[in-house]
Design an enzyme around this catalytic site. Structure first.
Site, mmCIF file in Angstrom:
data_model
loop_
_atom_site.group_PDB
_atom_site.id
_atom_site.type_symbol
_atom_site.label_atom_id
_atom_site.label_comp_id
_atom_site.label_asym_id
_atom_site.label_seq_id
_atom_site.Cartn_x
_atom_site.Cartn_y
_atom_site.Cartn_z
ATOM 1 N N ARG A 62 -11.685 -64.422 -6.719
ATOM 2 C CA ARG A 62 -13.179 -64.785 -7.166
ATOM 3 C C ARG A 62 -12.679 -64.394 -9.058
ATOM 4 O O ARG A 62 -12.618 -63.484 -9.457
ATOM 5 C CB ARG A 62 -14.540 -63.725 -7.403
ATOM 6 C CG ARG A 62 -14.655 -63.742 -5.439
ATOM 7 C CD ARG A 62 -15.034 -65.201 -5.564
ATOM 8 N NE ARG A 62 -15.882 -65.325 -3.941
ATOM 9 C CZ ARG A 62 -16.077 -66.459 -3.257
ATOM 10 N NH1 ARG A 62 -16.490 -67.106 -3.957
ATOM 11 N NH2 ARG A 62 -16.872 -66.220 -2.274
ATOM 12 N N ALA A 74 -19.416 -67.438 3.534
ATOM 13 C CA ALA A 74 -20.848 -67.969 2.624
ATOM 14 C C ALA A 74 -20.071 -69.460 2.089
ATOM 15 O O ALA A 74 -18.815 -70.072 2.156
ATOM 16 C CB ALA A 74 -21.183 -67.167 2.084
ATOM 17 N N GLU A 91 -19.747 -73.526 7.416
ATOM 18 C CA GLU A 91 -18.798 -72.733 6.620
ATOM 19 C C GLU A 91 -17.984 -71.459 7.234
ATOM 20 O O GLU A 91 -17.154 -70.745 7.073
ATOM 21 C CB GLU A 91 -19.732 -71.894 5.549
ATOM 22 C CG GLU A 91 -20.329 -71.992 4.212
ATOM 23 C CD GLU A 91 -19.650 -73.233 3.108
ATOM 24 O OE1 GLU A 91 -17.903 -72.577 3.451
ATOM 25 O OE2 GLU A 91 -19.355 -74.138 2.920
ATOM 26 N N GLU A 95 -14.069 -71.593 6.652
ATOM 27 C CA GLU A 95 -13.502 -70.336 6.575
ATOM 28 C C GLU A 95 -12.887 -69.653 7.264
ATOM 29 O O GLU A 95 -11.747 -69.029 6.887
ATOM 30 C CB GLU A 95 -14.105 -69.725 5.284
ATOM 31 C CG GLU A 95 -15.095 -70.592 4.229
ATOM 32 C CD GLU A 95 -15.969 -69.341 3.355
ATOM 33 O OE1 GLU A 95 -15.464 -68.240 3.980
ATOM 34 O OE2 GLU A 95 -16.244 -69.773 2.069
ATOM 35 N N GLU A 118 -31.368 -68.950 -6.798
ATOM 36 C CA GLU A 118 -30.096 -69.377 -5.694
ATOM 37 C C GLU A 118 -30.996 -68.130 -4.091
ATOM 38 O O GLU A 118 -31.378 -66.895 -4.580
ATOM 39 C CB GLU A 118 -29.155 -68.751 -5.850
ATOM 40 C CG GLU A 118 -28.484 -68.201 -4.698
ATOM 41 C CD GLU A 118 -26.593 -68.287 -4.718
ATOM 42 O OE1 GLU A 118 -25.760 -68.673 -3.911
ATOM 43 O OE2 GLU A 118 -26.716 -66.955 -5.844
ATOM 44 N N GLU A 137 -8.869 -77.608 -1.215
ATOM 45 C CA GLU A 137 -8.034 -78.324 -1.976
ATOM 46 C C GLU A 137 -7.609 -76.516 -3.257
ATOM 47 O O GLU A 137 -6.502 -76.369 -3.047
ATOM 48 C CB GLU A 137 -7.399 -78.947 -2.132
ATOM 49 C CG GLU A 137 -7.889 -79.732 -3.182
ATOM 50 C CD GLU A 137 -7.157 -81.352 -3.892
ATOM 51 O OE1 GLU A 137 -7.313 -80.748 -4.971
ATOM 52 O OE2 GLU A 137 -7.022 -81.648 -3.255
ATOM 53 N N GLU A 139 -8.958 -74.128 -2.089
ATOM 54 C CA GLU A 139 -9.658 -72.705 -1.076
ATOM 55 C C GLU A 139 -8.605 -71.419 -0.802
ATOM 56 O O GLU A 139 -7.612 -72.506 -0.317
ATOM 57 C CB GLU A 139 -10.380 -72.892 -0.809
ATOM 58 C CG GLU A 139 -12.101 -72.361 -1.205
ATOM 59 C CD GLU A 139 -12.749 -72.802 0.207
ATOM 60 O OE1 GLU A 139 -13.984 -71.992 0.336
ATOM 61 O OE2 GLU A 139 -12.673 -73.252 1.103
#
Length: 177
Positions: A62, A74, A91, A95, A118, A137, A139
């Site tokens: 992150r 997520a 997701e 993931e 959000e 690409e 991640e």
């Protein structure tokens, strides 16, 4: 309580998943203030539970924190109208490389109410079906299995601090486990 109202909203930045505005606000004391507002299209998260009761977690870098984090899977909605359960299922597979046999709503989370709209819909995925990851690409995600109690301990030791993950795991511990 006197009314606070928006007089004007100016777009300051248009992004891929969010827009940033300057809101000009009329305050009860007669003054005007400028408040930041971050408009987000929404997101979904999922607590994937294996047959053995383990939780699948994703470890990823992150940039905002300049470190790797351990999180529930997520991602952002494709558009404002996308159902959150559809996003959660997508997701999960993207993931973790698993599809959900069953997907059940757990909670909704407003992530940062002071300046952002959000909302994340959180789901529990069970009866997991092996598939394959479909990473973007940019991640790079490692999938890990963890015991729920170990994850809760890591929250209270300050090792897991991601808000959606903390709320999701604690809600699952209380409501879903």
């Amino acid at each position: 309580m006197d009314e606070i109202r928006r007089i004007k909203r100016e777009l300051a930045y248009k992004g891929v998943i969010l827009n940033i505005y300057k809101d000009y606000m009329s305050l009860p004391n007669g003054r005007t203030a400028i408040w930041d507002f971050v408009e987000h299209k929404g997101a979904a998260a999922v607590v994937p539970v294996t047959e053995e009761g383990k939780i699948l977690m994703v470890r990823q870098y992150r940039n905002a924190l300049e470190r790797y984090t351990l999180e529930v899977p997520a991602g952002a909605l494709n558009d404002v109208g996308e159902p959150k359960d559809i996003c959660a299922a997508r997701e999960l597979e993207e993931e973790t490389g698993y599809r959900a046999g069953t997907l059940e709503w757990l909670i909704n989370i407003n992530t940062t109410v002071a300046f952002c709209n959000e909302i994340i819909g959180v789901y529990v995925a069970r009866d997991l079906i092996p598939s394959r990851q479909h990473l973007d690409e940019d991640e790079f995600i490692n999938v890990e299995e963890h015991d729920l109690d170990e994850l809760i301990d890591r929250i209270y030791r300050g090792e897991i601090t991601d808000g959606k993950t903390v709320a999701s795991l604690l809600a699952y511990k209380v409501k879903g486990a």
